[in-house]
Design a protein around this motif. Structure first.
Motif, PDB file in Angstrom:
ATOM      1  N   VAL A   1      -3.097   3.239  -2.103  1.00  0.00           N
ATOM      2  CA  VAL A   1      -3.093   2.933  -3.758  1.00  0.00           C
ATOM      3  C   VAL A   1      -3.002   1.081  -3.835  1.00  0.00           C
ATOM      4  O   VAL A   1      -1.798   1.464  -2.219  1.00  0.00           O
ATOM      5  CB  VAL A   1      -3.252   3.491  -4.646  1.00  0.00           C
ATOM      6  N   SER A   2      -2.703   0.144  -3.886  1.00  0.00           N
ATOM      7  CA  SER A   2      -2.018  -0.622  -3.555  1.00  0.00           C
ATOM      8  C   SER A   2      -2.126  -1.471  -4.877  1.00  0.00           C
ATOM      9  O   SER A   2      -2.412  -0.986  -5.896  1.00  0.00           O
ATOM     10  CB  SER A   2      -2.538  -1.384  -3.076  1.00  0.00           C
ATOM     11  N   ALA A   3      -0.547  -2.335  -4.899  1.00  0.00           N
ATOM     12  CA  ALA A   3      -0.400  -2.918  -6.141  1.00  0.00           C
ATOM     13  C   ALA A   3      -1.351  -4.487  -6.076  1.00  0.00           C
ATOM     14  O   ALA A   3      -0.848  -5.623  -7.016  1.00  0.00           O
ATOM     15  CB  ALA A   3       1.665  -3.638  -5.545  1.00  0.00           C
ATOM     16  N   ARG A   4      -1.919  -4.515  -5.052  1.00  0.00           N
ATOM     17  CA  ARG A   4      -2.405  -6.339  -5.309  1.00  0.00           C
ATOM     18  C   ARG A   4      -3.843  -5.255  -4.109  1.00  0.00           C
ATOM     19  O   ARG A   4      -3.941  -4.041  -3.318  1.00  0.00           O
ATOM     20  CB  ARG A   4      -2.073  -6.779  -4.399  1.00  0.00           C
ATOM     21  N   PRO A   5      -5.341  -6.225  -4.832  1.00  0.00           N
ATOM     22  CA  PRO A   5      -6.544  -6.032  -3.890  1.00  0.00           C
ATOM     23  C   PRO A   5      -6.336  -6.561  -2.627  1.00  0.00           C
ATOM     24  O   PRO A   5      -5.089  -7.157  -2.030  1.00  0.00           O
ATOM     25  CB  PRO A   5      -7.272  -6.552  -4.476  1.00  0.00           C
ATOM     26  N   GLN A   6      -7.114  -5.269  -1.568  1.00  0.00           N
ATOM     27  CA  GLN A   6      -7.228  -5.338  -0.155  1.00  0.00           C
ATOM     28  C   GLN A   6      -7.953  -4.721  -0.043  1.00  0.00           C
ATOM     29  O   GLN A   6      -8.994  -4.233  -0.385  1.00  0.00           O
ATOM     30  CB  GLN A   6      -5.694  -3.851   0.229  1.00  0.00           C
TER      31      GLN A   6
ATOM     32  N   ILE B   1       1.015  -0.751  -0.337  1.00  0.00           N
ATOM     33  CA  ILE B   1       0.186   0.399   0.163  1.00  0.00           C
ATOM     34  C   ILE B   1       0.889   1.589  -0.018  1.00  0.00           C
ATOM     35  O   ILE B   1       1.882   1.160   0.806  1.00  0.00           O
ATOM     36  CB  ILE B   1      -1.272   0.398   1.360  1.00  0.00           C
TER      37      ILE B   1
ATOM     38  N   GLU C   1     -13.116  -5.690  -1.292  1.00  0.00           N
ATOM     39  CA  GLU C   1     -11.194  -5.501  -2.454  1.00  0.00           C
ATOM     40  C   GLU C   1     -11.435  -4.553  -3.006  1.00  0.00           C
ATOM     41  O   GLU C   1     -12.084  -4.041  -3.559  1.00  0.00           O
ATOM     42  CB  GLU C   1     -10.052  -6.610  -2.343  1.00  0.00           C
ATOM     43  N   ARG C   2     -10.187  -3.336  -2.839  1.00  0.00           N
ATOM     44  CA  ARG C   2      -9.890  -2.645  -3.182  1.00  0.00           C
ATOM     45  C   ARG C   2      -8.575  -2.385  -3.813  1.00  0.00           C
ATOM     46  O   ARG C   2      -7.644  -2.796  -3.022  1.00  0.00           O
ATOM     47  CB  ARG C   2     -10.390  -0.992  -3.335  1.00  0.00           C
ATOM     48  N   GLU C   3      -7.986  -2.074  -4.660  1.00  0.00           N
ATOM     49  CA  GLU C   3      -6.550  -0.695  -4.951  1.00  0.00           C
ATOM     50  C   GLU C   3      -6.588   0.672  -4.387  1.00  0.00           C
ATOM     51  O   GLU C   3      -5.615   0.319  -4.974  1.00  0.00           O
ATOM     52  CB  GLU C   3      -6.273  -1.697  -6.787  1.00  0.00           C
ATOM     53  N   LYS C   4      -7.759   1.275  -4.607  1.00  0.00           N
ATOM     54  CA  LYS C   4      -7.243   2.693  -4.763  1.00  0.00           C
ATOM     55  C   LYS C   4      -8.478   2.652  -4.503  1.00  0.00           C
ATOM     56  O   LYS C   4      -9.864   2.788  -4.675  1.00  0.00           O
ATOM     57  CB  LYS C   4      -6.977   3.081  -6.360  1.00  0.00           C
TER      58      LYS C   4
END
Length: 316
Positions: A283-288, A195, A299-302
């Motif tokens: 923002v995240s490099a993978r879904p959070q 993140i 889950e979101r990436e942004k």
């Protein structure tokens, strides 16, 4: 004063008899109609309809999820009439929250007692005295929140708890603790934090393992104990952020211990704290996993966060 009472019939700490007592008490002060929620999202529809009808007060009986839906319904009514600059908080229905859930963070952050009967008495007194305050809200993309948001570990824990409750488990501090330990040790990629937080005019802060966003303090409660990652967060200021750069056992244990202390002030090289923020993006490099006001939203990436000052008038 015209008012509606939005009732979640599944509220965990009230009974049909207690609801009847509340209705009679409210009707001694206001012209009240009672509306029951029937599905997820229904409370938002009821609140927006109330605003459109010119209702002056919306009272909720339920937990933080019911409050969140009502707030989003009221703010949707605000957005729908924004062609003339939008109504101020004074022109929206006021909100009163009778605690009826298992935790009731929003109501307790306003200073209401934990028990629904004592909270109702305080609200009735506030109505008689004309006592209210205007609070700010947080916004995550297109949805508002009252007290907190989470991106990463804490949202994943909430997801585990919700799954357990659907299987018939009762929401207790023990259930949350067990869910947290399972998520942390079994299902978290603790070695590869993904993140980053981006702020206008600032360099991005990356390598974050989990993020907590607060619109007020406390973040949550364990029974009667306040949990305060960001103790200076306030309804009257912007958003506060606490992020952990890594989720190593030693550093995470130390930070959680600081959360639980009598005078919390989490510190350390692995801790990032931001106070009174008007705007930022996660923002995240993978879904959070992502949650608002204790409600898991997938889950979101942004996610873009903004502070919305002086958004809502509350009776307390």
């Amino acid at each position: 004063m015209r008012a509606i009472l939005v009732v979640n019939p599944k509220a965990t700490t009230t009974s049909e008899r207690s609801r009847d007592l509340l209705v009679r008490a409210l009707r001694s002060e206001v012209d009240l109609s009672v509306r029951y929620t029937r599905r997820r999202g229904h409370a938002a529809d009821l609140a927006r309809e109330a605003a459109d009808e010119g209702i002056e007060l919306v009272v909720t009986l339920g937990g933080d999820g019911t409050v969140n839906e009502v707030v989003n319904g009221l703010m949707a009514a605000r957005a729908a009439t924004s062609a003339d600059g939008g109504p101020s908080a004074e022109r929206l229905p006021a909100l009163a929250t009778v605690p009826g859930g298992s935790t009731n963070v929003f109501a307790r952050a306003l200073g209401l007692p934990r028990e629904w009967s004592e909270g109702a008495s305080m609200i009735l007194e506030g109505l008689r005295l004309g006592r209210s305050r205007t609070i700010g809200l947080g916004r995550a993309d297109d949805r508002y929140f009252t007290f907190c948001a989470g991106f990463g570990l804490d949202a994943a824990v909430i997801h585990r708890v919700e799954q357990a409750r659907r299987r018939g488990r009762v929401s207790t501090p023990t259930l949350y603790l067990r869910s947290m330990l399972q998520q942390y040790f079994l299902d978290s990629d603790r070695r590869h934090p993904a993140i980053a937080v981006e702020r206008p005019g600032e360099d991005a802060e990356g390598g974050l393992g989990t993020v907590i966003v607060q619109n007020t303090a406390p973040w949550t409660y364990v029974g009667d104990r306040e949990i305060n990652p960001n103790p200076t967060a306030s309804f009257d200021l912007g958003l506060d952020v606490l992020a952990l750069r890594q989720l190593r056992v030693a550093s995470t244990t130390r930070t959680v211990t600081q959360f639980l202390s009598q005078h919390p002030d989490p510190q350390g090289r692995h801790v990032l704290r931001l106070h009174d923020q008007a705007e930022f993006t996660l923002v995240s490099a993978r879904p959070q996993a992502f949650q608002l006001d204790g409600d898991y939203l997938g889950e979101r990436e942004k996610v873009r966060f903004t502070s919305v000052p002086a958004a809502l008038r509350v009776i307390c």
